[in-house]
Write a protein that holds these residues in place. Sequence first.
Motif, mmCIF file in Angstrom:
data_model
loop_
_atom_site.group_PDB
_atom_site.id
_atom_site.type_symbol
_atom_site.label_atom_id
_atom_site.label_comp_id
_atom_site.label_asym_id
_atom_site.label_seq_id
_atom_site.Cartn_x
_atom_site.Cartn_y
_atom_site.Cartn_z
ATOM 1 N N LEU A 185 39.288 54.034 38.039
ATOM 2 C CA LEU A 185 40.255 52.946 37.888
ATOM 3 C C LEU A 185 40.036 52.275 36.541
ATOM 4 O O LEU A 185 38.940 51.797 36.249
ATOM 5 N N PRO A 186 41.055 52.219 35.688
ATOM 6 C CA PRO A 186 40.861 51.689 34.330
ATOM 7 C C PRO A 186 40.720 50.182 34.270
ATOM 8 O O PRO A 186 40.108 49.653 33.340
ATOM 9 N N VAL A 187 41.289 49.464 35.249
ATOM 10 C CA VAL A 187 41.191 48.003 35.302
ATOM 11 C C VAL A 187 40.847 47.613 36.733
ATOM 12 O O VAL A 187 41.543 48.012 37.674
ATOM 13 N N VAL A 188 39.778 46.843 36.890
ATOM 14 C CA VAL A 188 39.359 46.378 38.220
ATOM 15 C C VAL A 188 39.167 44.873 38.145
ATOM 16 O O VAL A 188 38.240 44.381 37.505
ATOM 17 N N GLU A 189 40.066 44.130 38.786
ATOM 18 C CA GLU A 189 39.941 42.667 38.822
ATOM 19 C C GLU A 189 38.837 42.316 39.807
ATOM 20 O O GLU A 189 38.927 42.630 40.995
ATOM 21 N N ALA A 190 37.803 41.609 39.310
ATOM 22 C CA ALA A 190 36.579 41.485 40.079
ATOM 23 C C ALA A 190 36.572 40.335 41.073
ATOM 24 O O ALA A 190 36.093 40.484 42.210
ATOM 25 N N THR A 191 37.090 39.162 40.664
ATOM 26 C CA THR A 191 36.939 37.986 41.520
ATOM 27 C C THR A 191 37.808 36.859 40.983
ATOM 28 O O THR A 191 38.622 37.062 40.081
ATOM 29 N N SER A 192 37.597 35.656 41.522
ATOM 30 C CA SER A 192 38.345 34.480 41.073
ATOM 31 C C SER A 192 37.421 33.278 41.039
ATOM 32 O O SER A 192 36.515 33.145 41.876
ATOM 33 N N PHE A 193 37.673 32.386 40.084
ATOM 34 C CA PHE A 193 36.926 31.134 40.002
ATOM 35 C C PHE A 193 37.651 29.992 40.707
ATOM 36 O O PHE A 193 37.574 28.848 40.280
ATOM 37 N N VAL A 194 38.355 30.304 41.764
ATOM 38 C CA VAL A 194 38.986 29.282 42.600
ATOM 39 C C VAL A 194 37.892 28.475 43.302
ATOM 40 O O VAL A 194 36.775 28.965 43.513
ATOM 41 N N HIS A 195 38.201 27.236 43.645
ATOM 42 C CA HIS A 195 37.198 26.401 44.306
ATOM 43 C C HIS A 195 36.817 27.024 45.655
ATOM 44 O O HIS A 195 37.687 27.441 46.420
ATOM 45 N N PRO A 196 35.512 27.084 45.971
ATOM 46 C CA PRO A 196 35.067 27.714 47.228
ATOM 47 C C PRO A 196 35.685 27.095 48.473
ATOM 48 O O PRO A 196 35.802 27.769 49.498
ATOM 49 N N ARG A 197 36.077 25.828 48.398
ATOM 50 C CA ARG A 197 36.681 25.201 49.569
ATOM 51 C C ARG A 197 37.992 25.878 49.941
ATOM 52 O O ARG A 197 38.345 25.960 51.119
ATOM 53 N N TRP A 198 38.716 26.370 48.948
ATOM 54 C CA TRP A 198 40.019 26.974 49.197
ATOM 55 C C TRP A 198 39.904 28.447 49.546
ATOM 56 O O TRP A 198 40.653 28.954 50.391
ATOM 57 N N VAL A 199 38.991 29.160 48.909
ATOM 58 C CA VAL A 199 38.795 30.590 49.212
ATOM 59 C C VAL A 199 37.290 30.846 49.321
ATOM 60 O O VAL A 199 36.641 31.260 48.351
#
Length: 307
Positions: free
Chosen positions: A51-65
């Motif tokens: 896979l040439p591009v792999v989106e790893a994660t998000s810096f969303v607030h832990p309370r929401w996700v």
Amino acid sequence: MRSPSVVTEPGLPESVTIYEVGPRDGLQNEKAIVPVAVKAEFVERLVAAGLPVVEATSFVHPRWVPQLADAAELLERLGPDGRRHPVLVPNERGLQRALDLDREHIAIFGSATETFAQRNLNSTLEDQFAMFGPTVERARAGGLDVRAYVSMCFGDPWEGDVAIEQVVAVGRRLLDLGASQLSLGDTIGVGTAGHVRALLEAFNGAGVPDDLLAVHFHDTYGQALANAEAALRHGVRTFDASAGGLGGCPYAESATGNLATEDLVWFLHGLGIRTGVDLAALVETSVWMADVLGRPSPSRVVQALAG
């Protein structure tokens, strides 16, 4: 392992880019927390599968996700090679975390509708641009590439049908802020092929070429692969997908799994279109993740090849 028979067609591209969203969009709605070591192995397996591009994660607030509360630890585990994996940032605070960890690619997540902007962004449809503007400006000044998602492009569970002109206006403004690519999301999976073509034609008419567009389909009504074909034949060359068909949206309960990467790869390889993906390795990865999650993969190709 069986492969599709290859029958090429004139006018189709030699290759396309698959933007893998399984580790972020695929896992974000899982109620049971997946260990960070498993997430790191998932990303590494996807990269090894081509896979040439792999989106790893998000810096969303832990309370929401809560599932993505371990974002910083995950990126540290991925090491220097993981700098190239995109991360989603909801605002300037998320961007600062990405800058602190020396990321190269970020994504922002806008809404095509008022209600989803309020529920997902704690913003209004109009105010989201004021929120994203400084984030994109700082990211670009820091040398980061910025992708923009637009959710609810084909329908909204609270507002119903979404006017094509409204989607184009939102997408155009996100590009004008400085995003290099716009991913059009069918967040609740209600789109159909004709709707896809109409939306893409409207973007073209507004001066947005196909090479700035990507598509992100959910398979709620079994239309994701048909919609991907419509986008392919129109001229789109970047397709979001999730290994094993994982996914959903924590802010829209009617959103089910993403287009399965394996199903997309089988379809594309059957047309002789290169993806760089080792389908056998990808299926093995999705079977492994299905075992971790304790349920079978919804991907038809995974079911067929792993059965």
